[in-house]
Design an enzyme around this catalytic site. Structure first.
Site, PDB file in Angstrom:
ATOM      1  N   ARG A  38      58.299  98.809  18.722  1.00 42.16           N
ATOM      2  CA  ARG A  38      59.018  98.322  17.539  1.00 42.16           C
ATOM      3  C   ARG A  38      58.483  96.931  17.224  1.00 42.16           C
ATOM      4  O   ARG A  38      58.562  96.031  18.063  1.00 42.16           O
ATOM      5  CB  ARG A  38      60.523  98.264  17.816  1.00 42.16           C
ATOM      6  CG  ARG A  38      61.304  97.557  16.729  1.00 42.16           C
ATOM      7  CD  ARG A  38      62.795  97.731  16.833  1.00 42.16           C
ATOM      8  NE  ARG A  38      63.199  99.062  16.421  1.00 42.16           N
ATOM      9  CZ  ARG A  38      64.446  99.411  16.087  1.00 42.16           C
ATOM     10  NH1 ARG A  38      65.411  98.506  16.111  1.00 42.16           N
ATOM     11  NH2 ARG A  38      64.735 100.644  15.725  1.00 42.16           N
ATOM     12  N   HIS A  44      59.773 103.864   9.587  1.00 42.32           N
ATOM     13  CA  HIS A  44      60.618 104.223  10.736  1.00 42.32           C
ATOM     14  C   HIS A  44      60.574 105.760  10.861  1.00 42.32           C
ATOM     15  O   HIS A  44      61.551 106.453  10.588  1.00 42.32           O
ATOM     16  CB  HIS A  44      62.051 103.718  10.478  1.00 42.32           C
ATOM     17  CG  HIS A  44      62.912 103.637  11.697  1.00 42.32           C
ATOM     18  ND1 HIS A  44      62.480 103.999  12.952  1.00 42.32           N
ATOM     19  CD2 HIS A  44      64.211 103.243  11.863  1.00 42.32           C
ATOM     20  CE1 HIS A  44      63.470 103.821  13.828  1.00 42.32           C
ATOM     21  NE2 HIS A  44      64.521 103.371  13.188  1.00 42.32           N
ATOM     22  N   GLN A  90      63.163 107.883  12.950  1.00 45.07           N
ATOM     23  CA  GLN A  90      64.441 107.968  12.241  1.00 45.07           C
ATOM     24  C   GLN A  90      64.359 109.044  11.149  1.00 45.07           C
ATOM     25  O   GLN A  90      65.231 109.909  11.038  1.00 45.07           O
ATOM     26  CB  GLN A  90      64.746 106.599  11.600  1.00 45.07           C
ATOM     27  CG  GLN A  90      66.021 106.558  10.799  1.00 45.07           C
ATOM     28  CD  GLN A  90      67.258 106.509  11.686  1.00 45.07           C
ATOM     29  OE1 GLN A  90      67.359 105.671  12.562  1.00 45.07           O
ATOM     30  NE2 GLN A  90      68.190 107.416  11.474  1.00 45.07           N
ATOM     31  N   ASP A 114      70.901 102.252   3.650  1.00 49.43           N
ATOM     32  CA  ASP A 114      70.458 101.431   4.789  1.00 49.43           C
ATOM     33  C   ASP A 114      70.884  99.991   4.465  1.00 49.43           C
ATOM     34  O   ASP A 114      71.220  99.686   3.308  1.00 49.43           O
ATOM     35  CB  ASP A 114      68.921 101.539   4.896  1.00 49.43           C
ATOM     36  CG  ASP A 114      68.311 100.708   6.023  1.00 49.43           C
ATOM     37  OD1 ASP A 114      69.047 100.285   6.930  1.00 49.43           O
ATOM     38  OD2 ASP A 114      67.079 100.485   5.988  1.00 49.43           O
ATOM     39  N   CYS A 161      71.287 105.166   8.673  1.00 51.17           N
ATOM     40  CA  CYS A 161      70.553 105.105   9.945  1.00 51.17           C
ATOM     41  C   CYS A 161      71.292 104.287  10.999  1.00 51.17           C
ATOM     42  O   CYS A 161      71.060 104.458  12.188  1.00 51.17           O
ATOM     43  CB  CYS A 161      69.176 104.506   9.707  1.00 51.17           C
ATOM     44  SG  CYS A 161      69.268 102.908   8.876  1.00 51.17           S
ATOM     45  N   ARG A 201      68.737 111.525  17.162  1.00 45.06           N
ATOM     46  CA  ARG A 201      67.541 110.743  17.506  1.00 45.06           C
ATOM     47  C   ARG A 201      67.037 111.150  18.887  1.00 45.06           C
ATOM     48  O   ARG A 201      65.830 111.268  19.118  1.00 45.06           O
ATOM     49  CB  ARG A 201      67.880 109.237  17.516  1.00 45.06           C
ATOM     50  CG  ARG A 201      68.332 108.653  16.185  1.00 45.06           C
ATOM     51  CD  ARG A 201      67.174 108.475  15.230  1.00 45.06           C
ATOM     52  NE  ARG A 201      66.086 107.680  15.783  1.00 45.06           N
ATOM     53  CZ  ARG A 201      66.073 106.348  15.851  1.00 45.06           C
ATOM     54  NH1 ARG A 201      67.062 105.650  15.369  1.00 45.06           N
ATOM     55  NH2 ARG A 201      65.030 105.703  16.363  1.00 45.06           N
TER      56      ARG A 201
END
Ligand code: CP
Ligand code: NVA
Length: 313
Positions: A111, A138, A141, A233, A273, A301
């Site tokens: 990340r 992402h 996700q 988001d 998310c 996830r």
């Protein structure tokens, strides 16, 4: 038909790194893995004897936990590494770090802020690199969100997925990419200055599979009409804190709340998310309401990332 495919050794920096068929293969295995876990069946130890470096330059709750637990469930050894604790924090280059990781581990989950750092990491290390979020994308996700949509709606092809809010966010951009690859229609509604980049929009249109459509609009009301999924988001992503005031002001009309939702299909589901900022991009009554699937979305996830890990490692 899903043909015999071998994803071993592949990087996953964006969903388009995999073909539609390869994404479908990941989703199919994730579904099997989820079922087996629910039935308390002992998982196949795809990662037995393997170590995975988990390099994080930004905070994380879900991604860090789900990768750590997932690697463990597959029999592997996860190693959490905070960017600033490594020599990276003192100026060692990403390329040298990637080369060194390749000496010790079998895979890297990372990340980062700059997406280009992931590309350098992938080039310099001989092992697969999985994007656990960058400023631009992402993909774990997004693929997991497609899994949730299919679980809830029975399909993705032909459905209308509407993202409302910061259209240029990593989550919005990856969601659009994944959904279009899998045959869904995407609408992104945001103020012009927070739309996805134009070159990316052109790329997304090329990616769109079999008649799947991409629509960009500034009008959130028009955007949610006929939506099967309404997704949002945070307005201020990690690394963009200095822009917080401007962003909150510009994005205020894009809050996902019961008023906006009343315009969508009656069976439309709400996705986020997480982490959420209640009262900003989403109203409390909506995230906690009957249409929200955010908790299952977060759980998925784990299953989808285990599937990715088992296939690329
Ligand atoms: N959705 C997501 O990636 O959450 P974290 O930042 O907590 O990992
Ligand atoms: N766009 C958000 C996603 C968090 C999972 C961020 O980058 O902070």
């Amino acid at each position: 038909m899903v043909q015999k495919m071998d994803l071993r050794g592949r990087d996953f920096l964006r969903t388009r790194d995999f073909s539609t068929e390869e994404l479908q293969l990941i989703l199919k295995r994730a579904s099997q893995m989820k079922l087996e876990l629910k039935r308390k069946k002992k998982p196949y130890l795809y990662l037995r004897g393997k170590s995975v470096a988990m390099l994080f330059q930004k905070p994380s709750t879900r991604t860090r936990l789900s990768f750590d637990v997932g690697i463990h469930q597959l029999g592997g050894h996860p190693i959490y590494l905070n960017w600033v604790d490594l020599q990276l924090g003192r100026g060692e280059t990403v390329a040298d770090t990637g080369r060194i990781f390749g000496c010790y581990v079998d895979g890297i989950v990372a990340r980062v802020f700059r997406h280009s750092d992931l590309e350098v990491l992938a080039e310099s290390s001989p092992v697969p690199v999985i994007n656990a979020l960058s400023d631009e994308f992402h993909p774990c996700q997004a693929l997991s969100d497609c899994f949730t949509i299919i679980e809830k709606k029975g399909r993705l092809e032909g459905l209308n997925i509407t993202f409302v809010g910061d259209g240029g966010s990593n989550v919005s951009q990856s969601l659009a990419e994944a959904v279009l690859q899998l045959g869904g229609n995407v609408t992104i509604s945001s103020p012009k200055e927070y739309s996805p980049r134009e070159d990316l929009v052109a790329e997304l249109r090329r990616l769109a599979r079999k008649g799947a459509k991409l629509r960009i609009t500034e009008d959130p009301i028009e955007a949610v009409r006929e939506a099967d999924v309404v997704y949002t988001d945070v307005w201020v992503s990690m690394g963009f804190e200095s822009e917080a005031g401007d962003r909150v002001r510009a994005l205020r009309p894009y809050q996902v709340n019961s008023e906006l939702l009343s315009l969508a299909a009656t069976d439309a589901i709400v996705m986020h998310c997480l982490p959420a900022h209640r009262g900003e991009e989403i109203a409390s009554e909506t995230i906690d309401g009957p249409r929200s699937v955010v908790w299952e979305q977060a759980e998925n996830r784990l299953h989808v990332q285990k599937s990715i890990l088992s296939l690329v490692l």
